[in-house]
Design a protein around this motif. Structure first.
Motif, PDB file in Angstrom:
ATOM      1  N   GLN A 169       0.822  -1.214   0.000  1.00 55.98           N
ATOM      2  CA  GLN A 169       0.000   0.000   0.000  1.00 55.98           C
ATOM      3  C   GLN A 169       0.854   1.262   0.000  1.00 55.98           C
ATOM      4  OE1 GLN A 169       0.778  -1.741   2.559  1.00 55.98           O
ATOM      5  NE2 GLN A 169       1.498  -0.232   4.026  1.00 55.98           N
ATOM      6  N   SER A 172       5.139   5.132  -3.857  1.00 49.30           N
ATOM      7  CA  SER A 172       5.652   6.506  -3.880  1.00 49.30           C
ATOM      8  C   SER A 172       5.412   7.178  -2.535  1.00 49.30           C
ATOM      9  CB  SER A 172       4.949   7.307  -4.968  1.00 49.30           C
ATOM     10  OG  SER A 172       5.257   6.773  -6.235  1.00 49.30           O
ATOM     11  N   ASP A 173       4.374   6.743  -1.837  1.00 47.75           N
ATOM     12  CA  ASP A 173       3.983   7.365  -0.570  1.00 47.75           C
ATOM     13  C   ASP A 173       4.481   6.527   0.589  1.00 47.75           C
ATOM     14  OD1 ASP A 173       2.799   8.729   1.470  1.00 47.75           O
ATOM     15  OD2 ASP A 173       0.777   8.688   0.627  1.00 47.75           O
ATOM     16  N   GLU A 510      -1.575  24.574  -7.956  1.00 48.71           N
ATOM     17  CA  GLU A 510      -1.395  23.344  -8.740  1.00 48.71           C
ATOM     18  C   GLU A 510      -0.584  23.588 -10.006  1.00 48.71           C
ATOM     19  OE1 GLU A 510      -4.702  19.982  -9.432  1.00 48.71           O
ATOM     20  OE2 GLU A 510      -4.290  21.170 -11.218  1.00 48.71           O
ATOM     21  N   TYR A 513       2.800  21.928 -10.588  1.00 51.18           N
ATOM     22  CA  TYR A 513       2.681  20.475 -10.725  1.00 51.18           C
ATOM     23  C   TYR A 513       2.266  20.092 -12.149  1.00 51.18           C
ATOM     24  CZ  TYR A 513       2.997  20.161  -5.635  1.00 51.18           C
ATOM     25  OH  TYR A 513       3.424  20.232  -4.344  1.00 51.18           O
ATOM     26  N   ARG A 514       1.453  20.942 -12.753  1.00 46.23           N
ATOM     27  CA  ARG A 514       1.055  20.653 -14.141  1.00 46.23           C
ATOM     28  C   ARG A 514       2.207  20.875 -15.113  1.00 46.23           C
ATOM     29  NH1 ARG A 514      -3.646  23.728 -12.529  1.00 46.23           N
ATOM     30  NH2 ARG A 514      -3.074  25.467 -13.886  1.00 46.23           N
ATOM     31  N   PRO A 579      -6.359  24.657 -16.662  1.00 43.02           N
ATOM     32  CA  PRO A 579      -6.524  23.600 -15.661  1.00 43.02           C
ATOM     33  C   PRO A 579      -6.788  22.243 -16.312  1.00 43.02           C
ATOM     34  CG  PRO A 579      -8.324  25.219 -15.542  1.00 43.02           C
ATOM     35  CD  PRO A 579      -7.415  25.667 -16.625  1.00 43.02           C
ATOM     36  N   LEU A 580      -6.461  21.211 -15.575  1.00 36.02           N
ATOM     37  CA  LEU A 580      -6.739  19.852 -16.046  1.00 36.02           C
ATOM     38  C   LEU A 580      -7.984  19.349 -15.340  1.00 36.02           C
ATOM     39  CD1 LEU A 580      -3.136  18.368 -15.715  1.00 36.02           C
ATOM     40  CD2 LEU A 580      -4.317  18.845 -17.865  1.00 36.02           C
ATOM     41  N   PRO A 581      -8.953  18.864 -16.086  1.00 33.37           N
ATOM     42  CA  PRO A 581     -10.147  18.326 -15.416  1.00 33.37           C
ATOM     43  C   PRO A 581      -9.809  17.067 -14.612  1.00 33.37           C
ATOM     44  CG  PRO A 581     -10.185  17.795 -17.753  1.00 33.37           C
ATOM     45  CD  PRO A 581      -9.002  18.705 -17.544  1.00 33.37           C
ATOM     46  N   PHE A 582     -10.680  16.741 -13.675  1.00 34.16           N
ATOM     47  CA  PHE A 582     -10.551  15.463 -12.971  1.00 34.16           C
ATOM     48  C   PHE A 582     -11.200  14.363 -13.807  1.00 34.16           C
ATOM     49  CE2 PHE A 582      -9.990  18.466  -9.489  1.00 34.16           C
ATOM     50  CZ  PHE A 582      -8.888  17.918  -8.853  1.00 34.16           C
ATOM     51  N   LEU A 583     -10.663  13.171 -13.660  1.00 32.40           N
ATOM     52  CA  LEU A 583     -11.212  12.022 -14.365  1.00 32.40           C
ATOM     53  C   LEU A 583     -12.426  11.493 -13.622  1.00 32.40           C
ATOM     54  CD1 LEU A 583      -9.701  10.847 -16.915  1.00 32.40           C
ATOM     55  CD2 LEU A 583      -8.244  12.276 -15.476  1.00 32.40           C
ATOM     56  N   PRO A 584     -13.312  10.801 -14.321  1.00 35.08           N
ATOM     57  CA  PRO A 584     -14.466  10.213 -13.627  1.00 35.08           C
ATOM     58  C   PRO A 584     -13.997   9.216 -12.558  1.00 35.08           C
ATOM     59  CG  PRO A 584     -14.645   9.931 -16.024  1.00 35.08           C
ATOM     60  CD  PRO A 584     -13.279  10.485 -15.745  1.00 35.08           C
ATOM     61  N   GLU A 585     -14.768   9.146 -11.494  1.00 33.60           N
ATOM     62  CA  GLU A 585     -14.424   8.201 -10.413  1.00 33.60           C
ATOM     63  C   GLU A 585     -14.593   6.773 -10.899  1.00 33.60           C
ATOM     64  OE1 GLU A 585     -13.347   9.090  -7.228  1.00 33.60           O
ATOM     65  OE2 GLU A 585     -13.231  11.047  -8.176  1.00 33.60           O
TER      66      GLU A 585
ATOM     67  N   ARG B 316      -5.988   3.169  -6.850  1.00 35.31           N
ATOM     68  CA  ARG B 316      -4.743   3.244  -6.091  1.00 35.31           C
ATOM     69  C   ARG B 316      -4.653   4.582  -5.367  1.00 35.31           C
ATOM     70  NH1 ARG B 316      -0.480   0.367  -3.916  1.00 35.31           N
ATOM     71  NH2 ARG B 316       1.484   1.487  -4.129  1.00 35.31           N
ATOM     72  N   GLN B 318      -2.226   7.099  -3.148  1.00 41.32           N
ATOM     73  CA  GLN B 318      -0.880   7.447  -2.702  1.00 41.32           C
ATOM     74  C   GLN B 318      -0.825   8.962  -2.551  1.00 41.32           C
ATOM     75  OE1 GLN B 318       2.306   4.905  -2.718  1.00 41.32           O
ATOM     76  NE2 GLN B 318       0.349   4.188  -1.944  1.00 41.32           N
ATOM     77  N   MET B 319      -0.448   9.446  -1.443  1.00 37.21           N
ATOM     78  CA  MET B 319      -0.219  10.878  -1.180  1.00 37.21           C
ATOM     79  C   MET B 319      -1.482  11.725  -1.364  1.00 37.21           C
ATOM     80  SD  MET B 319       3.613  11.485  -2.692  1.00 37.21           S
ATOM     81  CE  MET B 319       3.357  10.793  -4.316  1.00 37.21           C
TER      82      MET B 319
END
Lengths: 585, 585
Positions: A169, A172-173, A510, A513-514, A579-585, B316, B318-319
């Motif tokens: 689990q 990266s984190d 953000e 980060y982009r 901005p980058l949209p969020f992906l569907p859950e 997944r 992470q962070m």
């Protein structure tokens, strides 16, 4: 079939001319006895070891892979003997201090050794892979007793260390990790938990293995501020087996001769390394060199890709070319390296590989200056510059290593896709370096957020000053003035882009980060422009020699065909306003 | 673990709205009976077959591979049964004419079928891979006797054809091939020679195999104008085994369940297909659809990469992310698809995959129009446009298939590198499509030199007219006007670049060869701009539905983050003025 040729000529060019390292060594007490000829001899010997001992085991190690049976790992045939030869040759201890039994040679020469090892056998190289980092970590954070017990054994190669970070689990984190450590009555700790992706977590190269394990103490805060570092040997000082079990190994895309282990610790005995809850900081001691080493994997793969493709393209004949070199003979079909698409691919391979070599070795040389430099101000500047360059080298080089392996594979056509040629293995092996030791996305964030924006741009400004000084010097030479002017131009644009991102981050946290991935790529290209301007400056006026003529051709190719990507990255950094949209859950 | 979901919603969008194919079918006598619902049902059934029968054999087929023993090839467990199910389901004959026992359905629906087959099991798909091309070739060039003997057997799936071109010294350059054919007293020929890289050259899926073999007649001119095409069955009509022997199979980077065979022909009995010395022309009948099919492999891999990465990134954690979707719950770690670098990768996967689907299906639809269109002028235009788009689809899609597989692998981190997740296999399988059926470099030369400059730019101008008409229509809609304006701008710049290359070629014949790869990439991006402008136009005003909202987001992402590469390619086309040096011998 291709046989590895250590690129000694270019290595000497980088070490002796591009870096002019021998003059710097004279100013460092630890290396004052090292002269040009001795350094060249070390590199040549290292090439002989890599080409003679490791290269022959590369394909066979990949096909055989590691075998796992009831907790034991058998490495491919020849791997243990090659490790013994490595130790006997003194290679394990190349850059360790003489007081601990090492050779006391610079990181720079170790970088040359590592490049060649990665070119010839990445999987095998994973076993001694973190030895130097563990040596540094133990030296910095070990108690006198632990250093006494293990430091010399690591330097001598008698014991191989592993790094046990990842849990299912927690990738990266690392803050999510759950392994725990309880204080024991004997002053030590009992470690319990499961670790995955432990390279060399079990093997048959050494009788003992020293696990560096991240775990939580009972009173630890949650997250990454509650992690401590422990030394957990496979075999305890009194000879007992410790409660560490290998539960299996991974079946992987590449580096198949490297045992990637799942380990269980069940009340395993260990000792704290460094302060409680400060395990990440202790581990970061090994990070600069470890990430540089992963970057050198990318360089090693690029070199292997370039060499094998160049040789194949000179020998393979298909179709007549539109243009031939003057004086070449008419034939029903020309060597494919006459064809423009292949020439372009090969020039890209050569130019990026040689450019990365200069930058990678420079970073290693900065680590030497940071540690051995005579002057504290120089040491501090070298340390900060190495910190800035390290994520760049890790991410840029490893992405190029993979991309260039794919480019080389394309040169081979259908033969590239079959196992008979080494290049498909290079493609597979190279891919891991983009992921481990901090994924390339994490490197990009580290570079832009921490190393550039984190200090208000000071380290970047210093780096660009060095680039601009090179541009200034080179601008006086007719053969280099166009390169110098381009270098200066992109230094300005890079600086502006960094300032723009710093300003934008206040409104839109953000945003950096982009843009981070493009910023890293941009800095890599500008750094290569620096590398090629300096190379051209050193080679101009010497074009009668094929080596120098080739360098000047590569420089011209870089500025015409490769550097324009910098404009593209600047456009994308600008595009990251969107901005980058969020992906569907 | 990821389970393939056929992207039926997007397929229907492309077929029914983006292409509005059903209206065109009404105008084609062969498809007049085909309506929207029947077409949707075919695609849905195909998805069930791919997901239900082929997907479960993908990883196991890769691990098991093919076994070779004394001339016989055993395919992975389940492959023969899956082939029987394929035949029984009528899938082999989907786009073959009803008069030969086919289903008589459009190439467009076959493209959807193929995409799903390639997403779920590329290796298996290699066996029926050239059946449709062989059917077209035999139909166009076979004597009545040969058509009588083999056409129905190919359509029914009873016999599988193979293509035997490559010889060790003759890969991209078929003109170098040496296999020879001698006329026999019975009116047939005796074929002798060795072939390599024959996909499905031997297997256990059908009792008989029909080899299409390129060889030279005794009086043949040298080079590619002296090559003839022959039909050589494994088993002769009277039941005897023909003198064709499989000498071995390749061990490959990917598509390991596909038997890539070395074949020896020793006075094997065969029949001429087409005219003597015109074997390449006869074979080119199958080229358009074969290259489109390879392009669809790239699409299939991209879809698999996108689906698996999207699912993993949603699960997944992470962070913590810098930003979260509104209303999302606080947690110790966020799903990684909240992180900007991952969002960008996922949006790139989705946007390129869906854009390529529109372009790939369009090309298939053009092949239908070229064959079945009611009007000769329409047929000619569709044929010329399909010819223009085919090398683009082949090279652009396959390069993207591989690059997106690598991007998806990166989303998985260390898990992407191990065999437990399908993505490392996608990376390996996808790589071959950049090489075979004409390497991507050859496609780039074909596109620029033959398809664009070869006709004085006429076909390209026609294509750009279609793009500009879309820009014109979309420009009236507020949600699309920025996209339309960018599309129009890049149409102009592309046209100018093509004219510049045409003019430059007169002075410097090598120039277009140096620029061909960038030109192909540029045309691909402009074609995607067309695809996304049209998609946005069709979806604007419907953003309340998640599907349409996603399309509009993807369009915005494409124009902001992906289309800028077109400028970079224009710069590189300009850079190609600079000659490329030759490499050392």
């Amino acid at each position: 079939m291709w046989h590895y040729q250590a690129p000694l000529r270019d290595m000497r060019f980088v070490i002796e001319e591009w870096l002019a390292a021998p003059a710097d060594w004279q100013r460092m007490p630890a290396f004052a006895a090292l002269d040009v000829e001795l350094a060249a001899q070390v590199v040549e010997e290292a090439g002989r070891f890599a080409g003679g001992v490791l290269a022959p085991l590369n394909a066979s190690g990949d096909r055989q892979g590691c075998r796992f049976d009831n907790g034991r790992v058998t490495t491919p045939d020849g791997f243990p003997a090659a490790y013994q030869a490595f130790v006997d040759g003194g290679w394990a201890a190349l850059a360790c201090a003489e007081e601990h039994g090492g050779q006391g040679l610079p990181q720079l020469l170790n970088a040359a050794l590592l490049e060649m090892i990665y070119s010839t056998n990445h999987a095998w190289a994973m076993y001694p892979g973190i030895a130097h980092g563990a040596y540094e970590c133990l030296r910095a954070h070990g108690t006198p007793e632990l250093r006494e017990r293990y430091l010399a054994a690591i330097v001598s190669g008698e014991i191989l260390p592993t790094m046990c970070l990842t849990e299912p689990q927690a990738g990266s984190d690392v803050g999510l990790l759950r392994a725990r450590a309880e204080p024991a009555a004997d002053g030590g700790y009992r470690i319990t938990g499961g670790k995955i992706f432990a390279s060399g977590g079990e093997h048959d190269l050494t009788a003992n293995i020293l696990h560096l394990v991240l775990a939580r103490l009972p009173d630890a805060p949650s997250g990454s501020r509650g992690i401590s570092l422990f030394l957990v040997p496979k075999r305890l000082p009194d000879g007992r087996h410790n409660a560490v079990r290998c539960d299996g190994i991974e079946h992987k895309l590449g580096i198949r001769g490297s045992a990637t282990c799942t380990l269980s610790f069940e009340q395993a005995e260990g000792w704290l390394l460094g302060e409680p809850h400060k395990g990440l900081a202790a581990m970061f001691v090994m990070m600069n060199s470890a990430r540089l080493h992963v970057g050198l994997q990318g360089l090693g793969h690029a070199e292997a890709a370039w060499q094998s493709a160049a040789q194949y393209a000179a020998e393979r004949r298909q179709m007549r070319a539109v243009r031939r070199p003057e004086g070449s003979a008419e034939a029903p079909a020309d060597p494919i390296h006459y064809h423009p698409a292949m020439r372009r691919t090969l020039l890209e391979l050569r130019t990026l590989t040689e450019g990365m070599r200069a930058l990678g070795y420079w970073t290693a040389h900065l680590l030497d200056e940071a540690e051995q430099g005579a002057d504290p101000a120089l040491r501090a500047r070298a340390e900060s510059r190495a910190q800035l360059l390290t994520p760049l080298v890790k991410a840029f080089f490893t992405e190029q290593g993979f991309r260039l392996a794919s480019a080389a594979l394309q040169v081979f056509g259908g033969y590239g896709y079959v196992q008979d040629y080494a290049v498909e293995q290079t493609l597979r092996d190279s891919r891991i370096a983009m992921i481990y030791e901090g994924s390339n996305e994490i490197q990009a964030n580290d570079l832009l957020l921490r190393k550039v924006l984190g200090d208000g741009g000071a380290a970047l400004r210093g780096l660009l000053e060095t680039f601009r000084a090179e541009a200034e010097t080179a601008s006086a030479l007719p053969e280099c003035s166009a390169f110098a002017s381009a270098l200066g131009h992109y230094c300005d644009r890079l600086a502006t882009a960094a300032e723009g991102l710093a300003a934008a981050a206040a409104q839109d946290p953000e945003r950096p980060y982009r843009a981070a991935g493009d910023f890293l790529r941009l800095l890599g290209l500008v750094a290569l422009a620096f590398a090629w301007t300096r190379s051209a400056r050193l080679c101009q006026g010497r074009a009668a020699a094929p080596f120098h003529a080739g360098k000047l051709e590569s420089a011209a190719f870089f500025f015409a065909y490769l550097l324009p990507e910098a404009d593209h990255r600047l456009v994308l950094i600008e595009a990251s306003r969107q901005p980058l949209p969020f992906l569907p859950e």
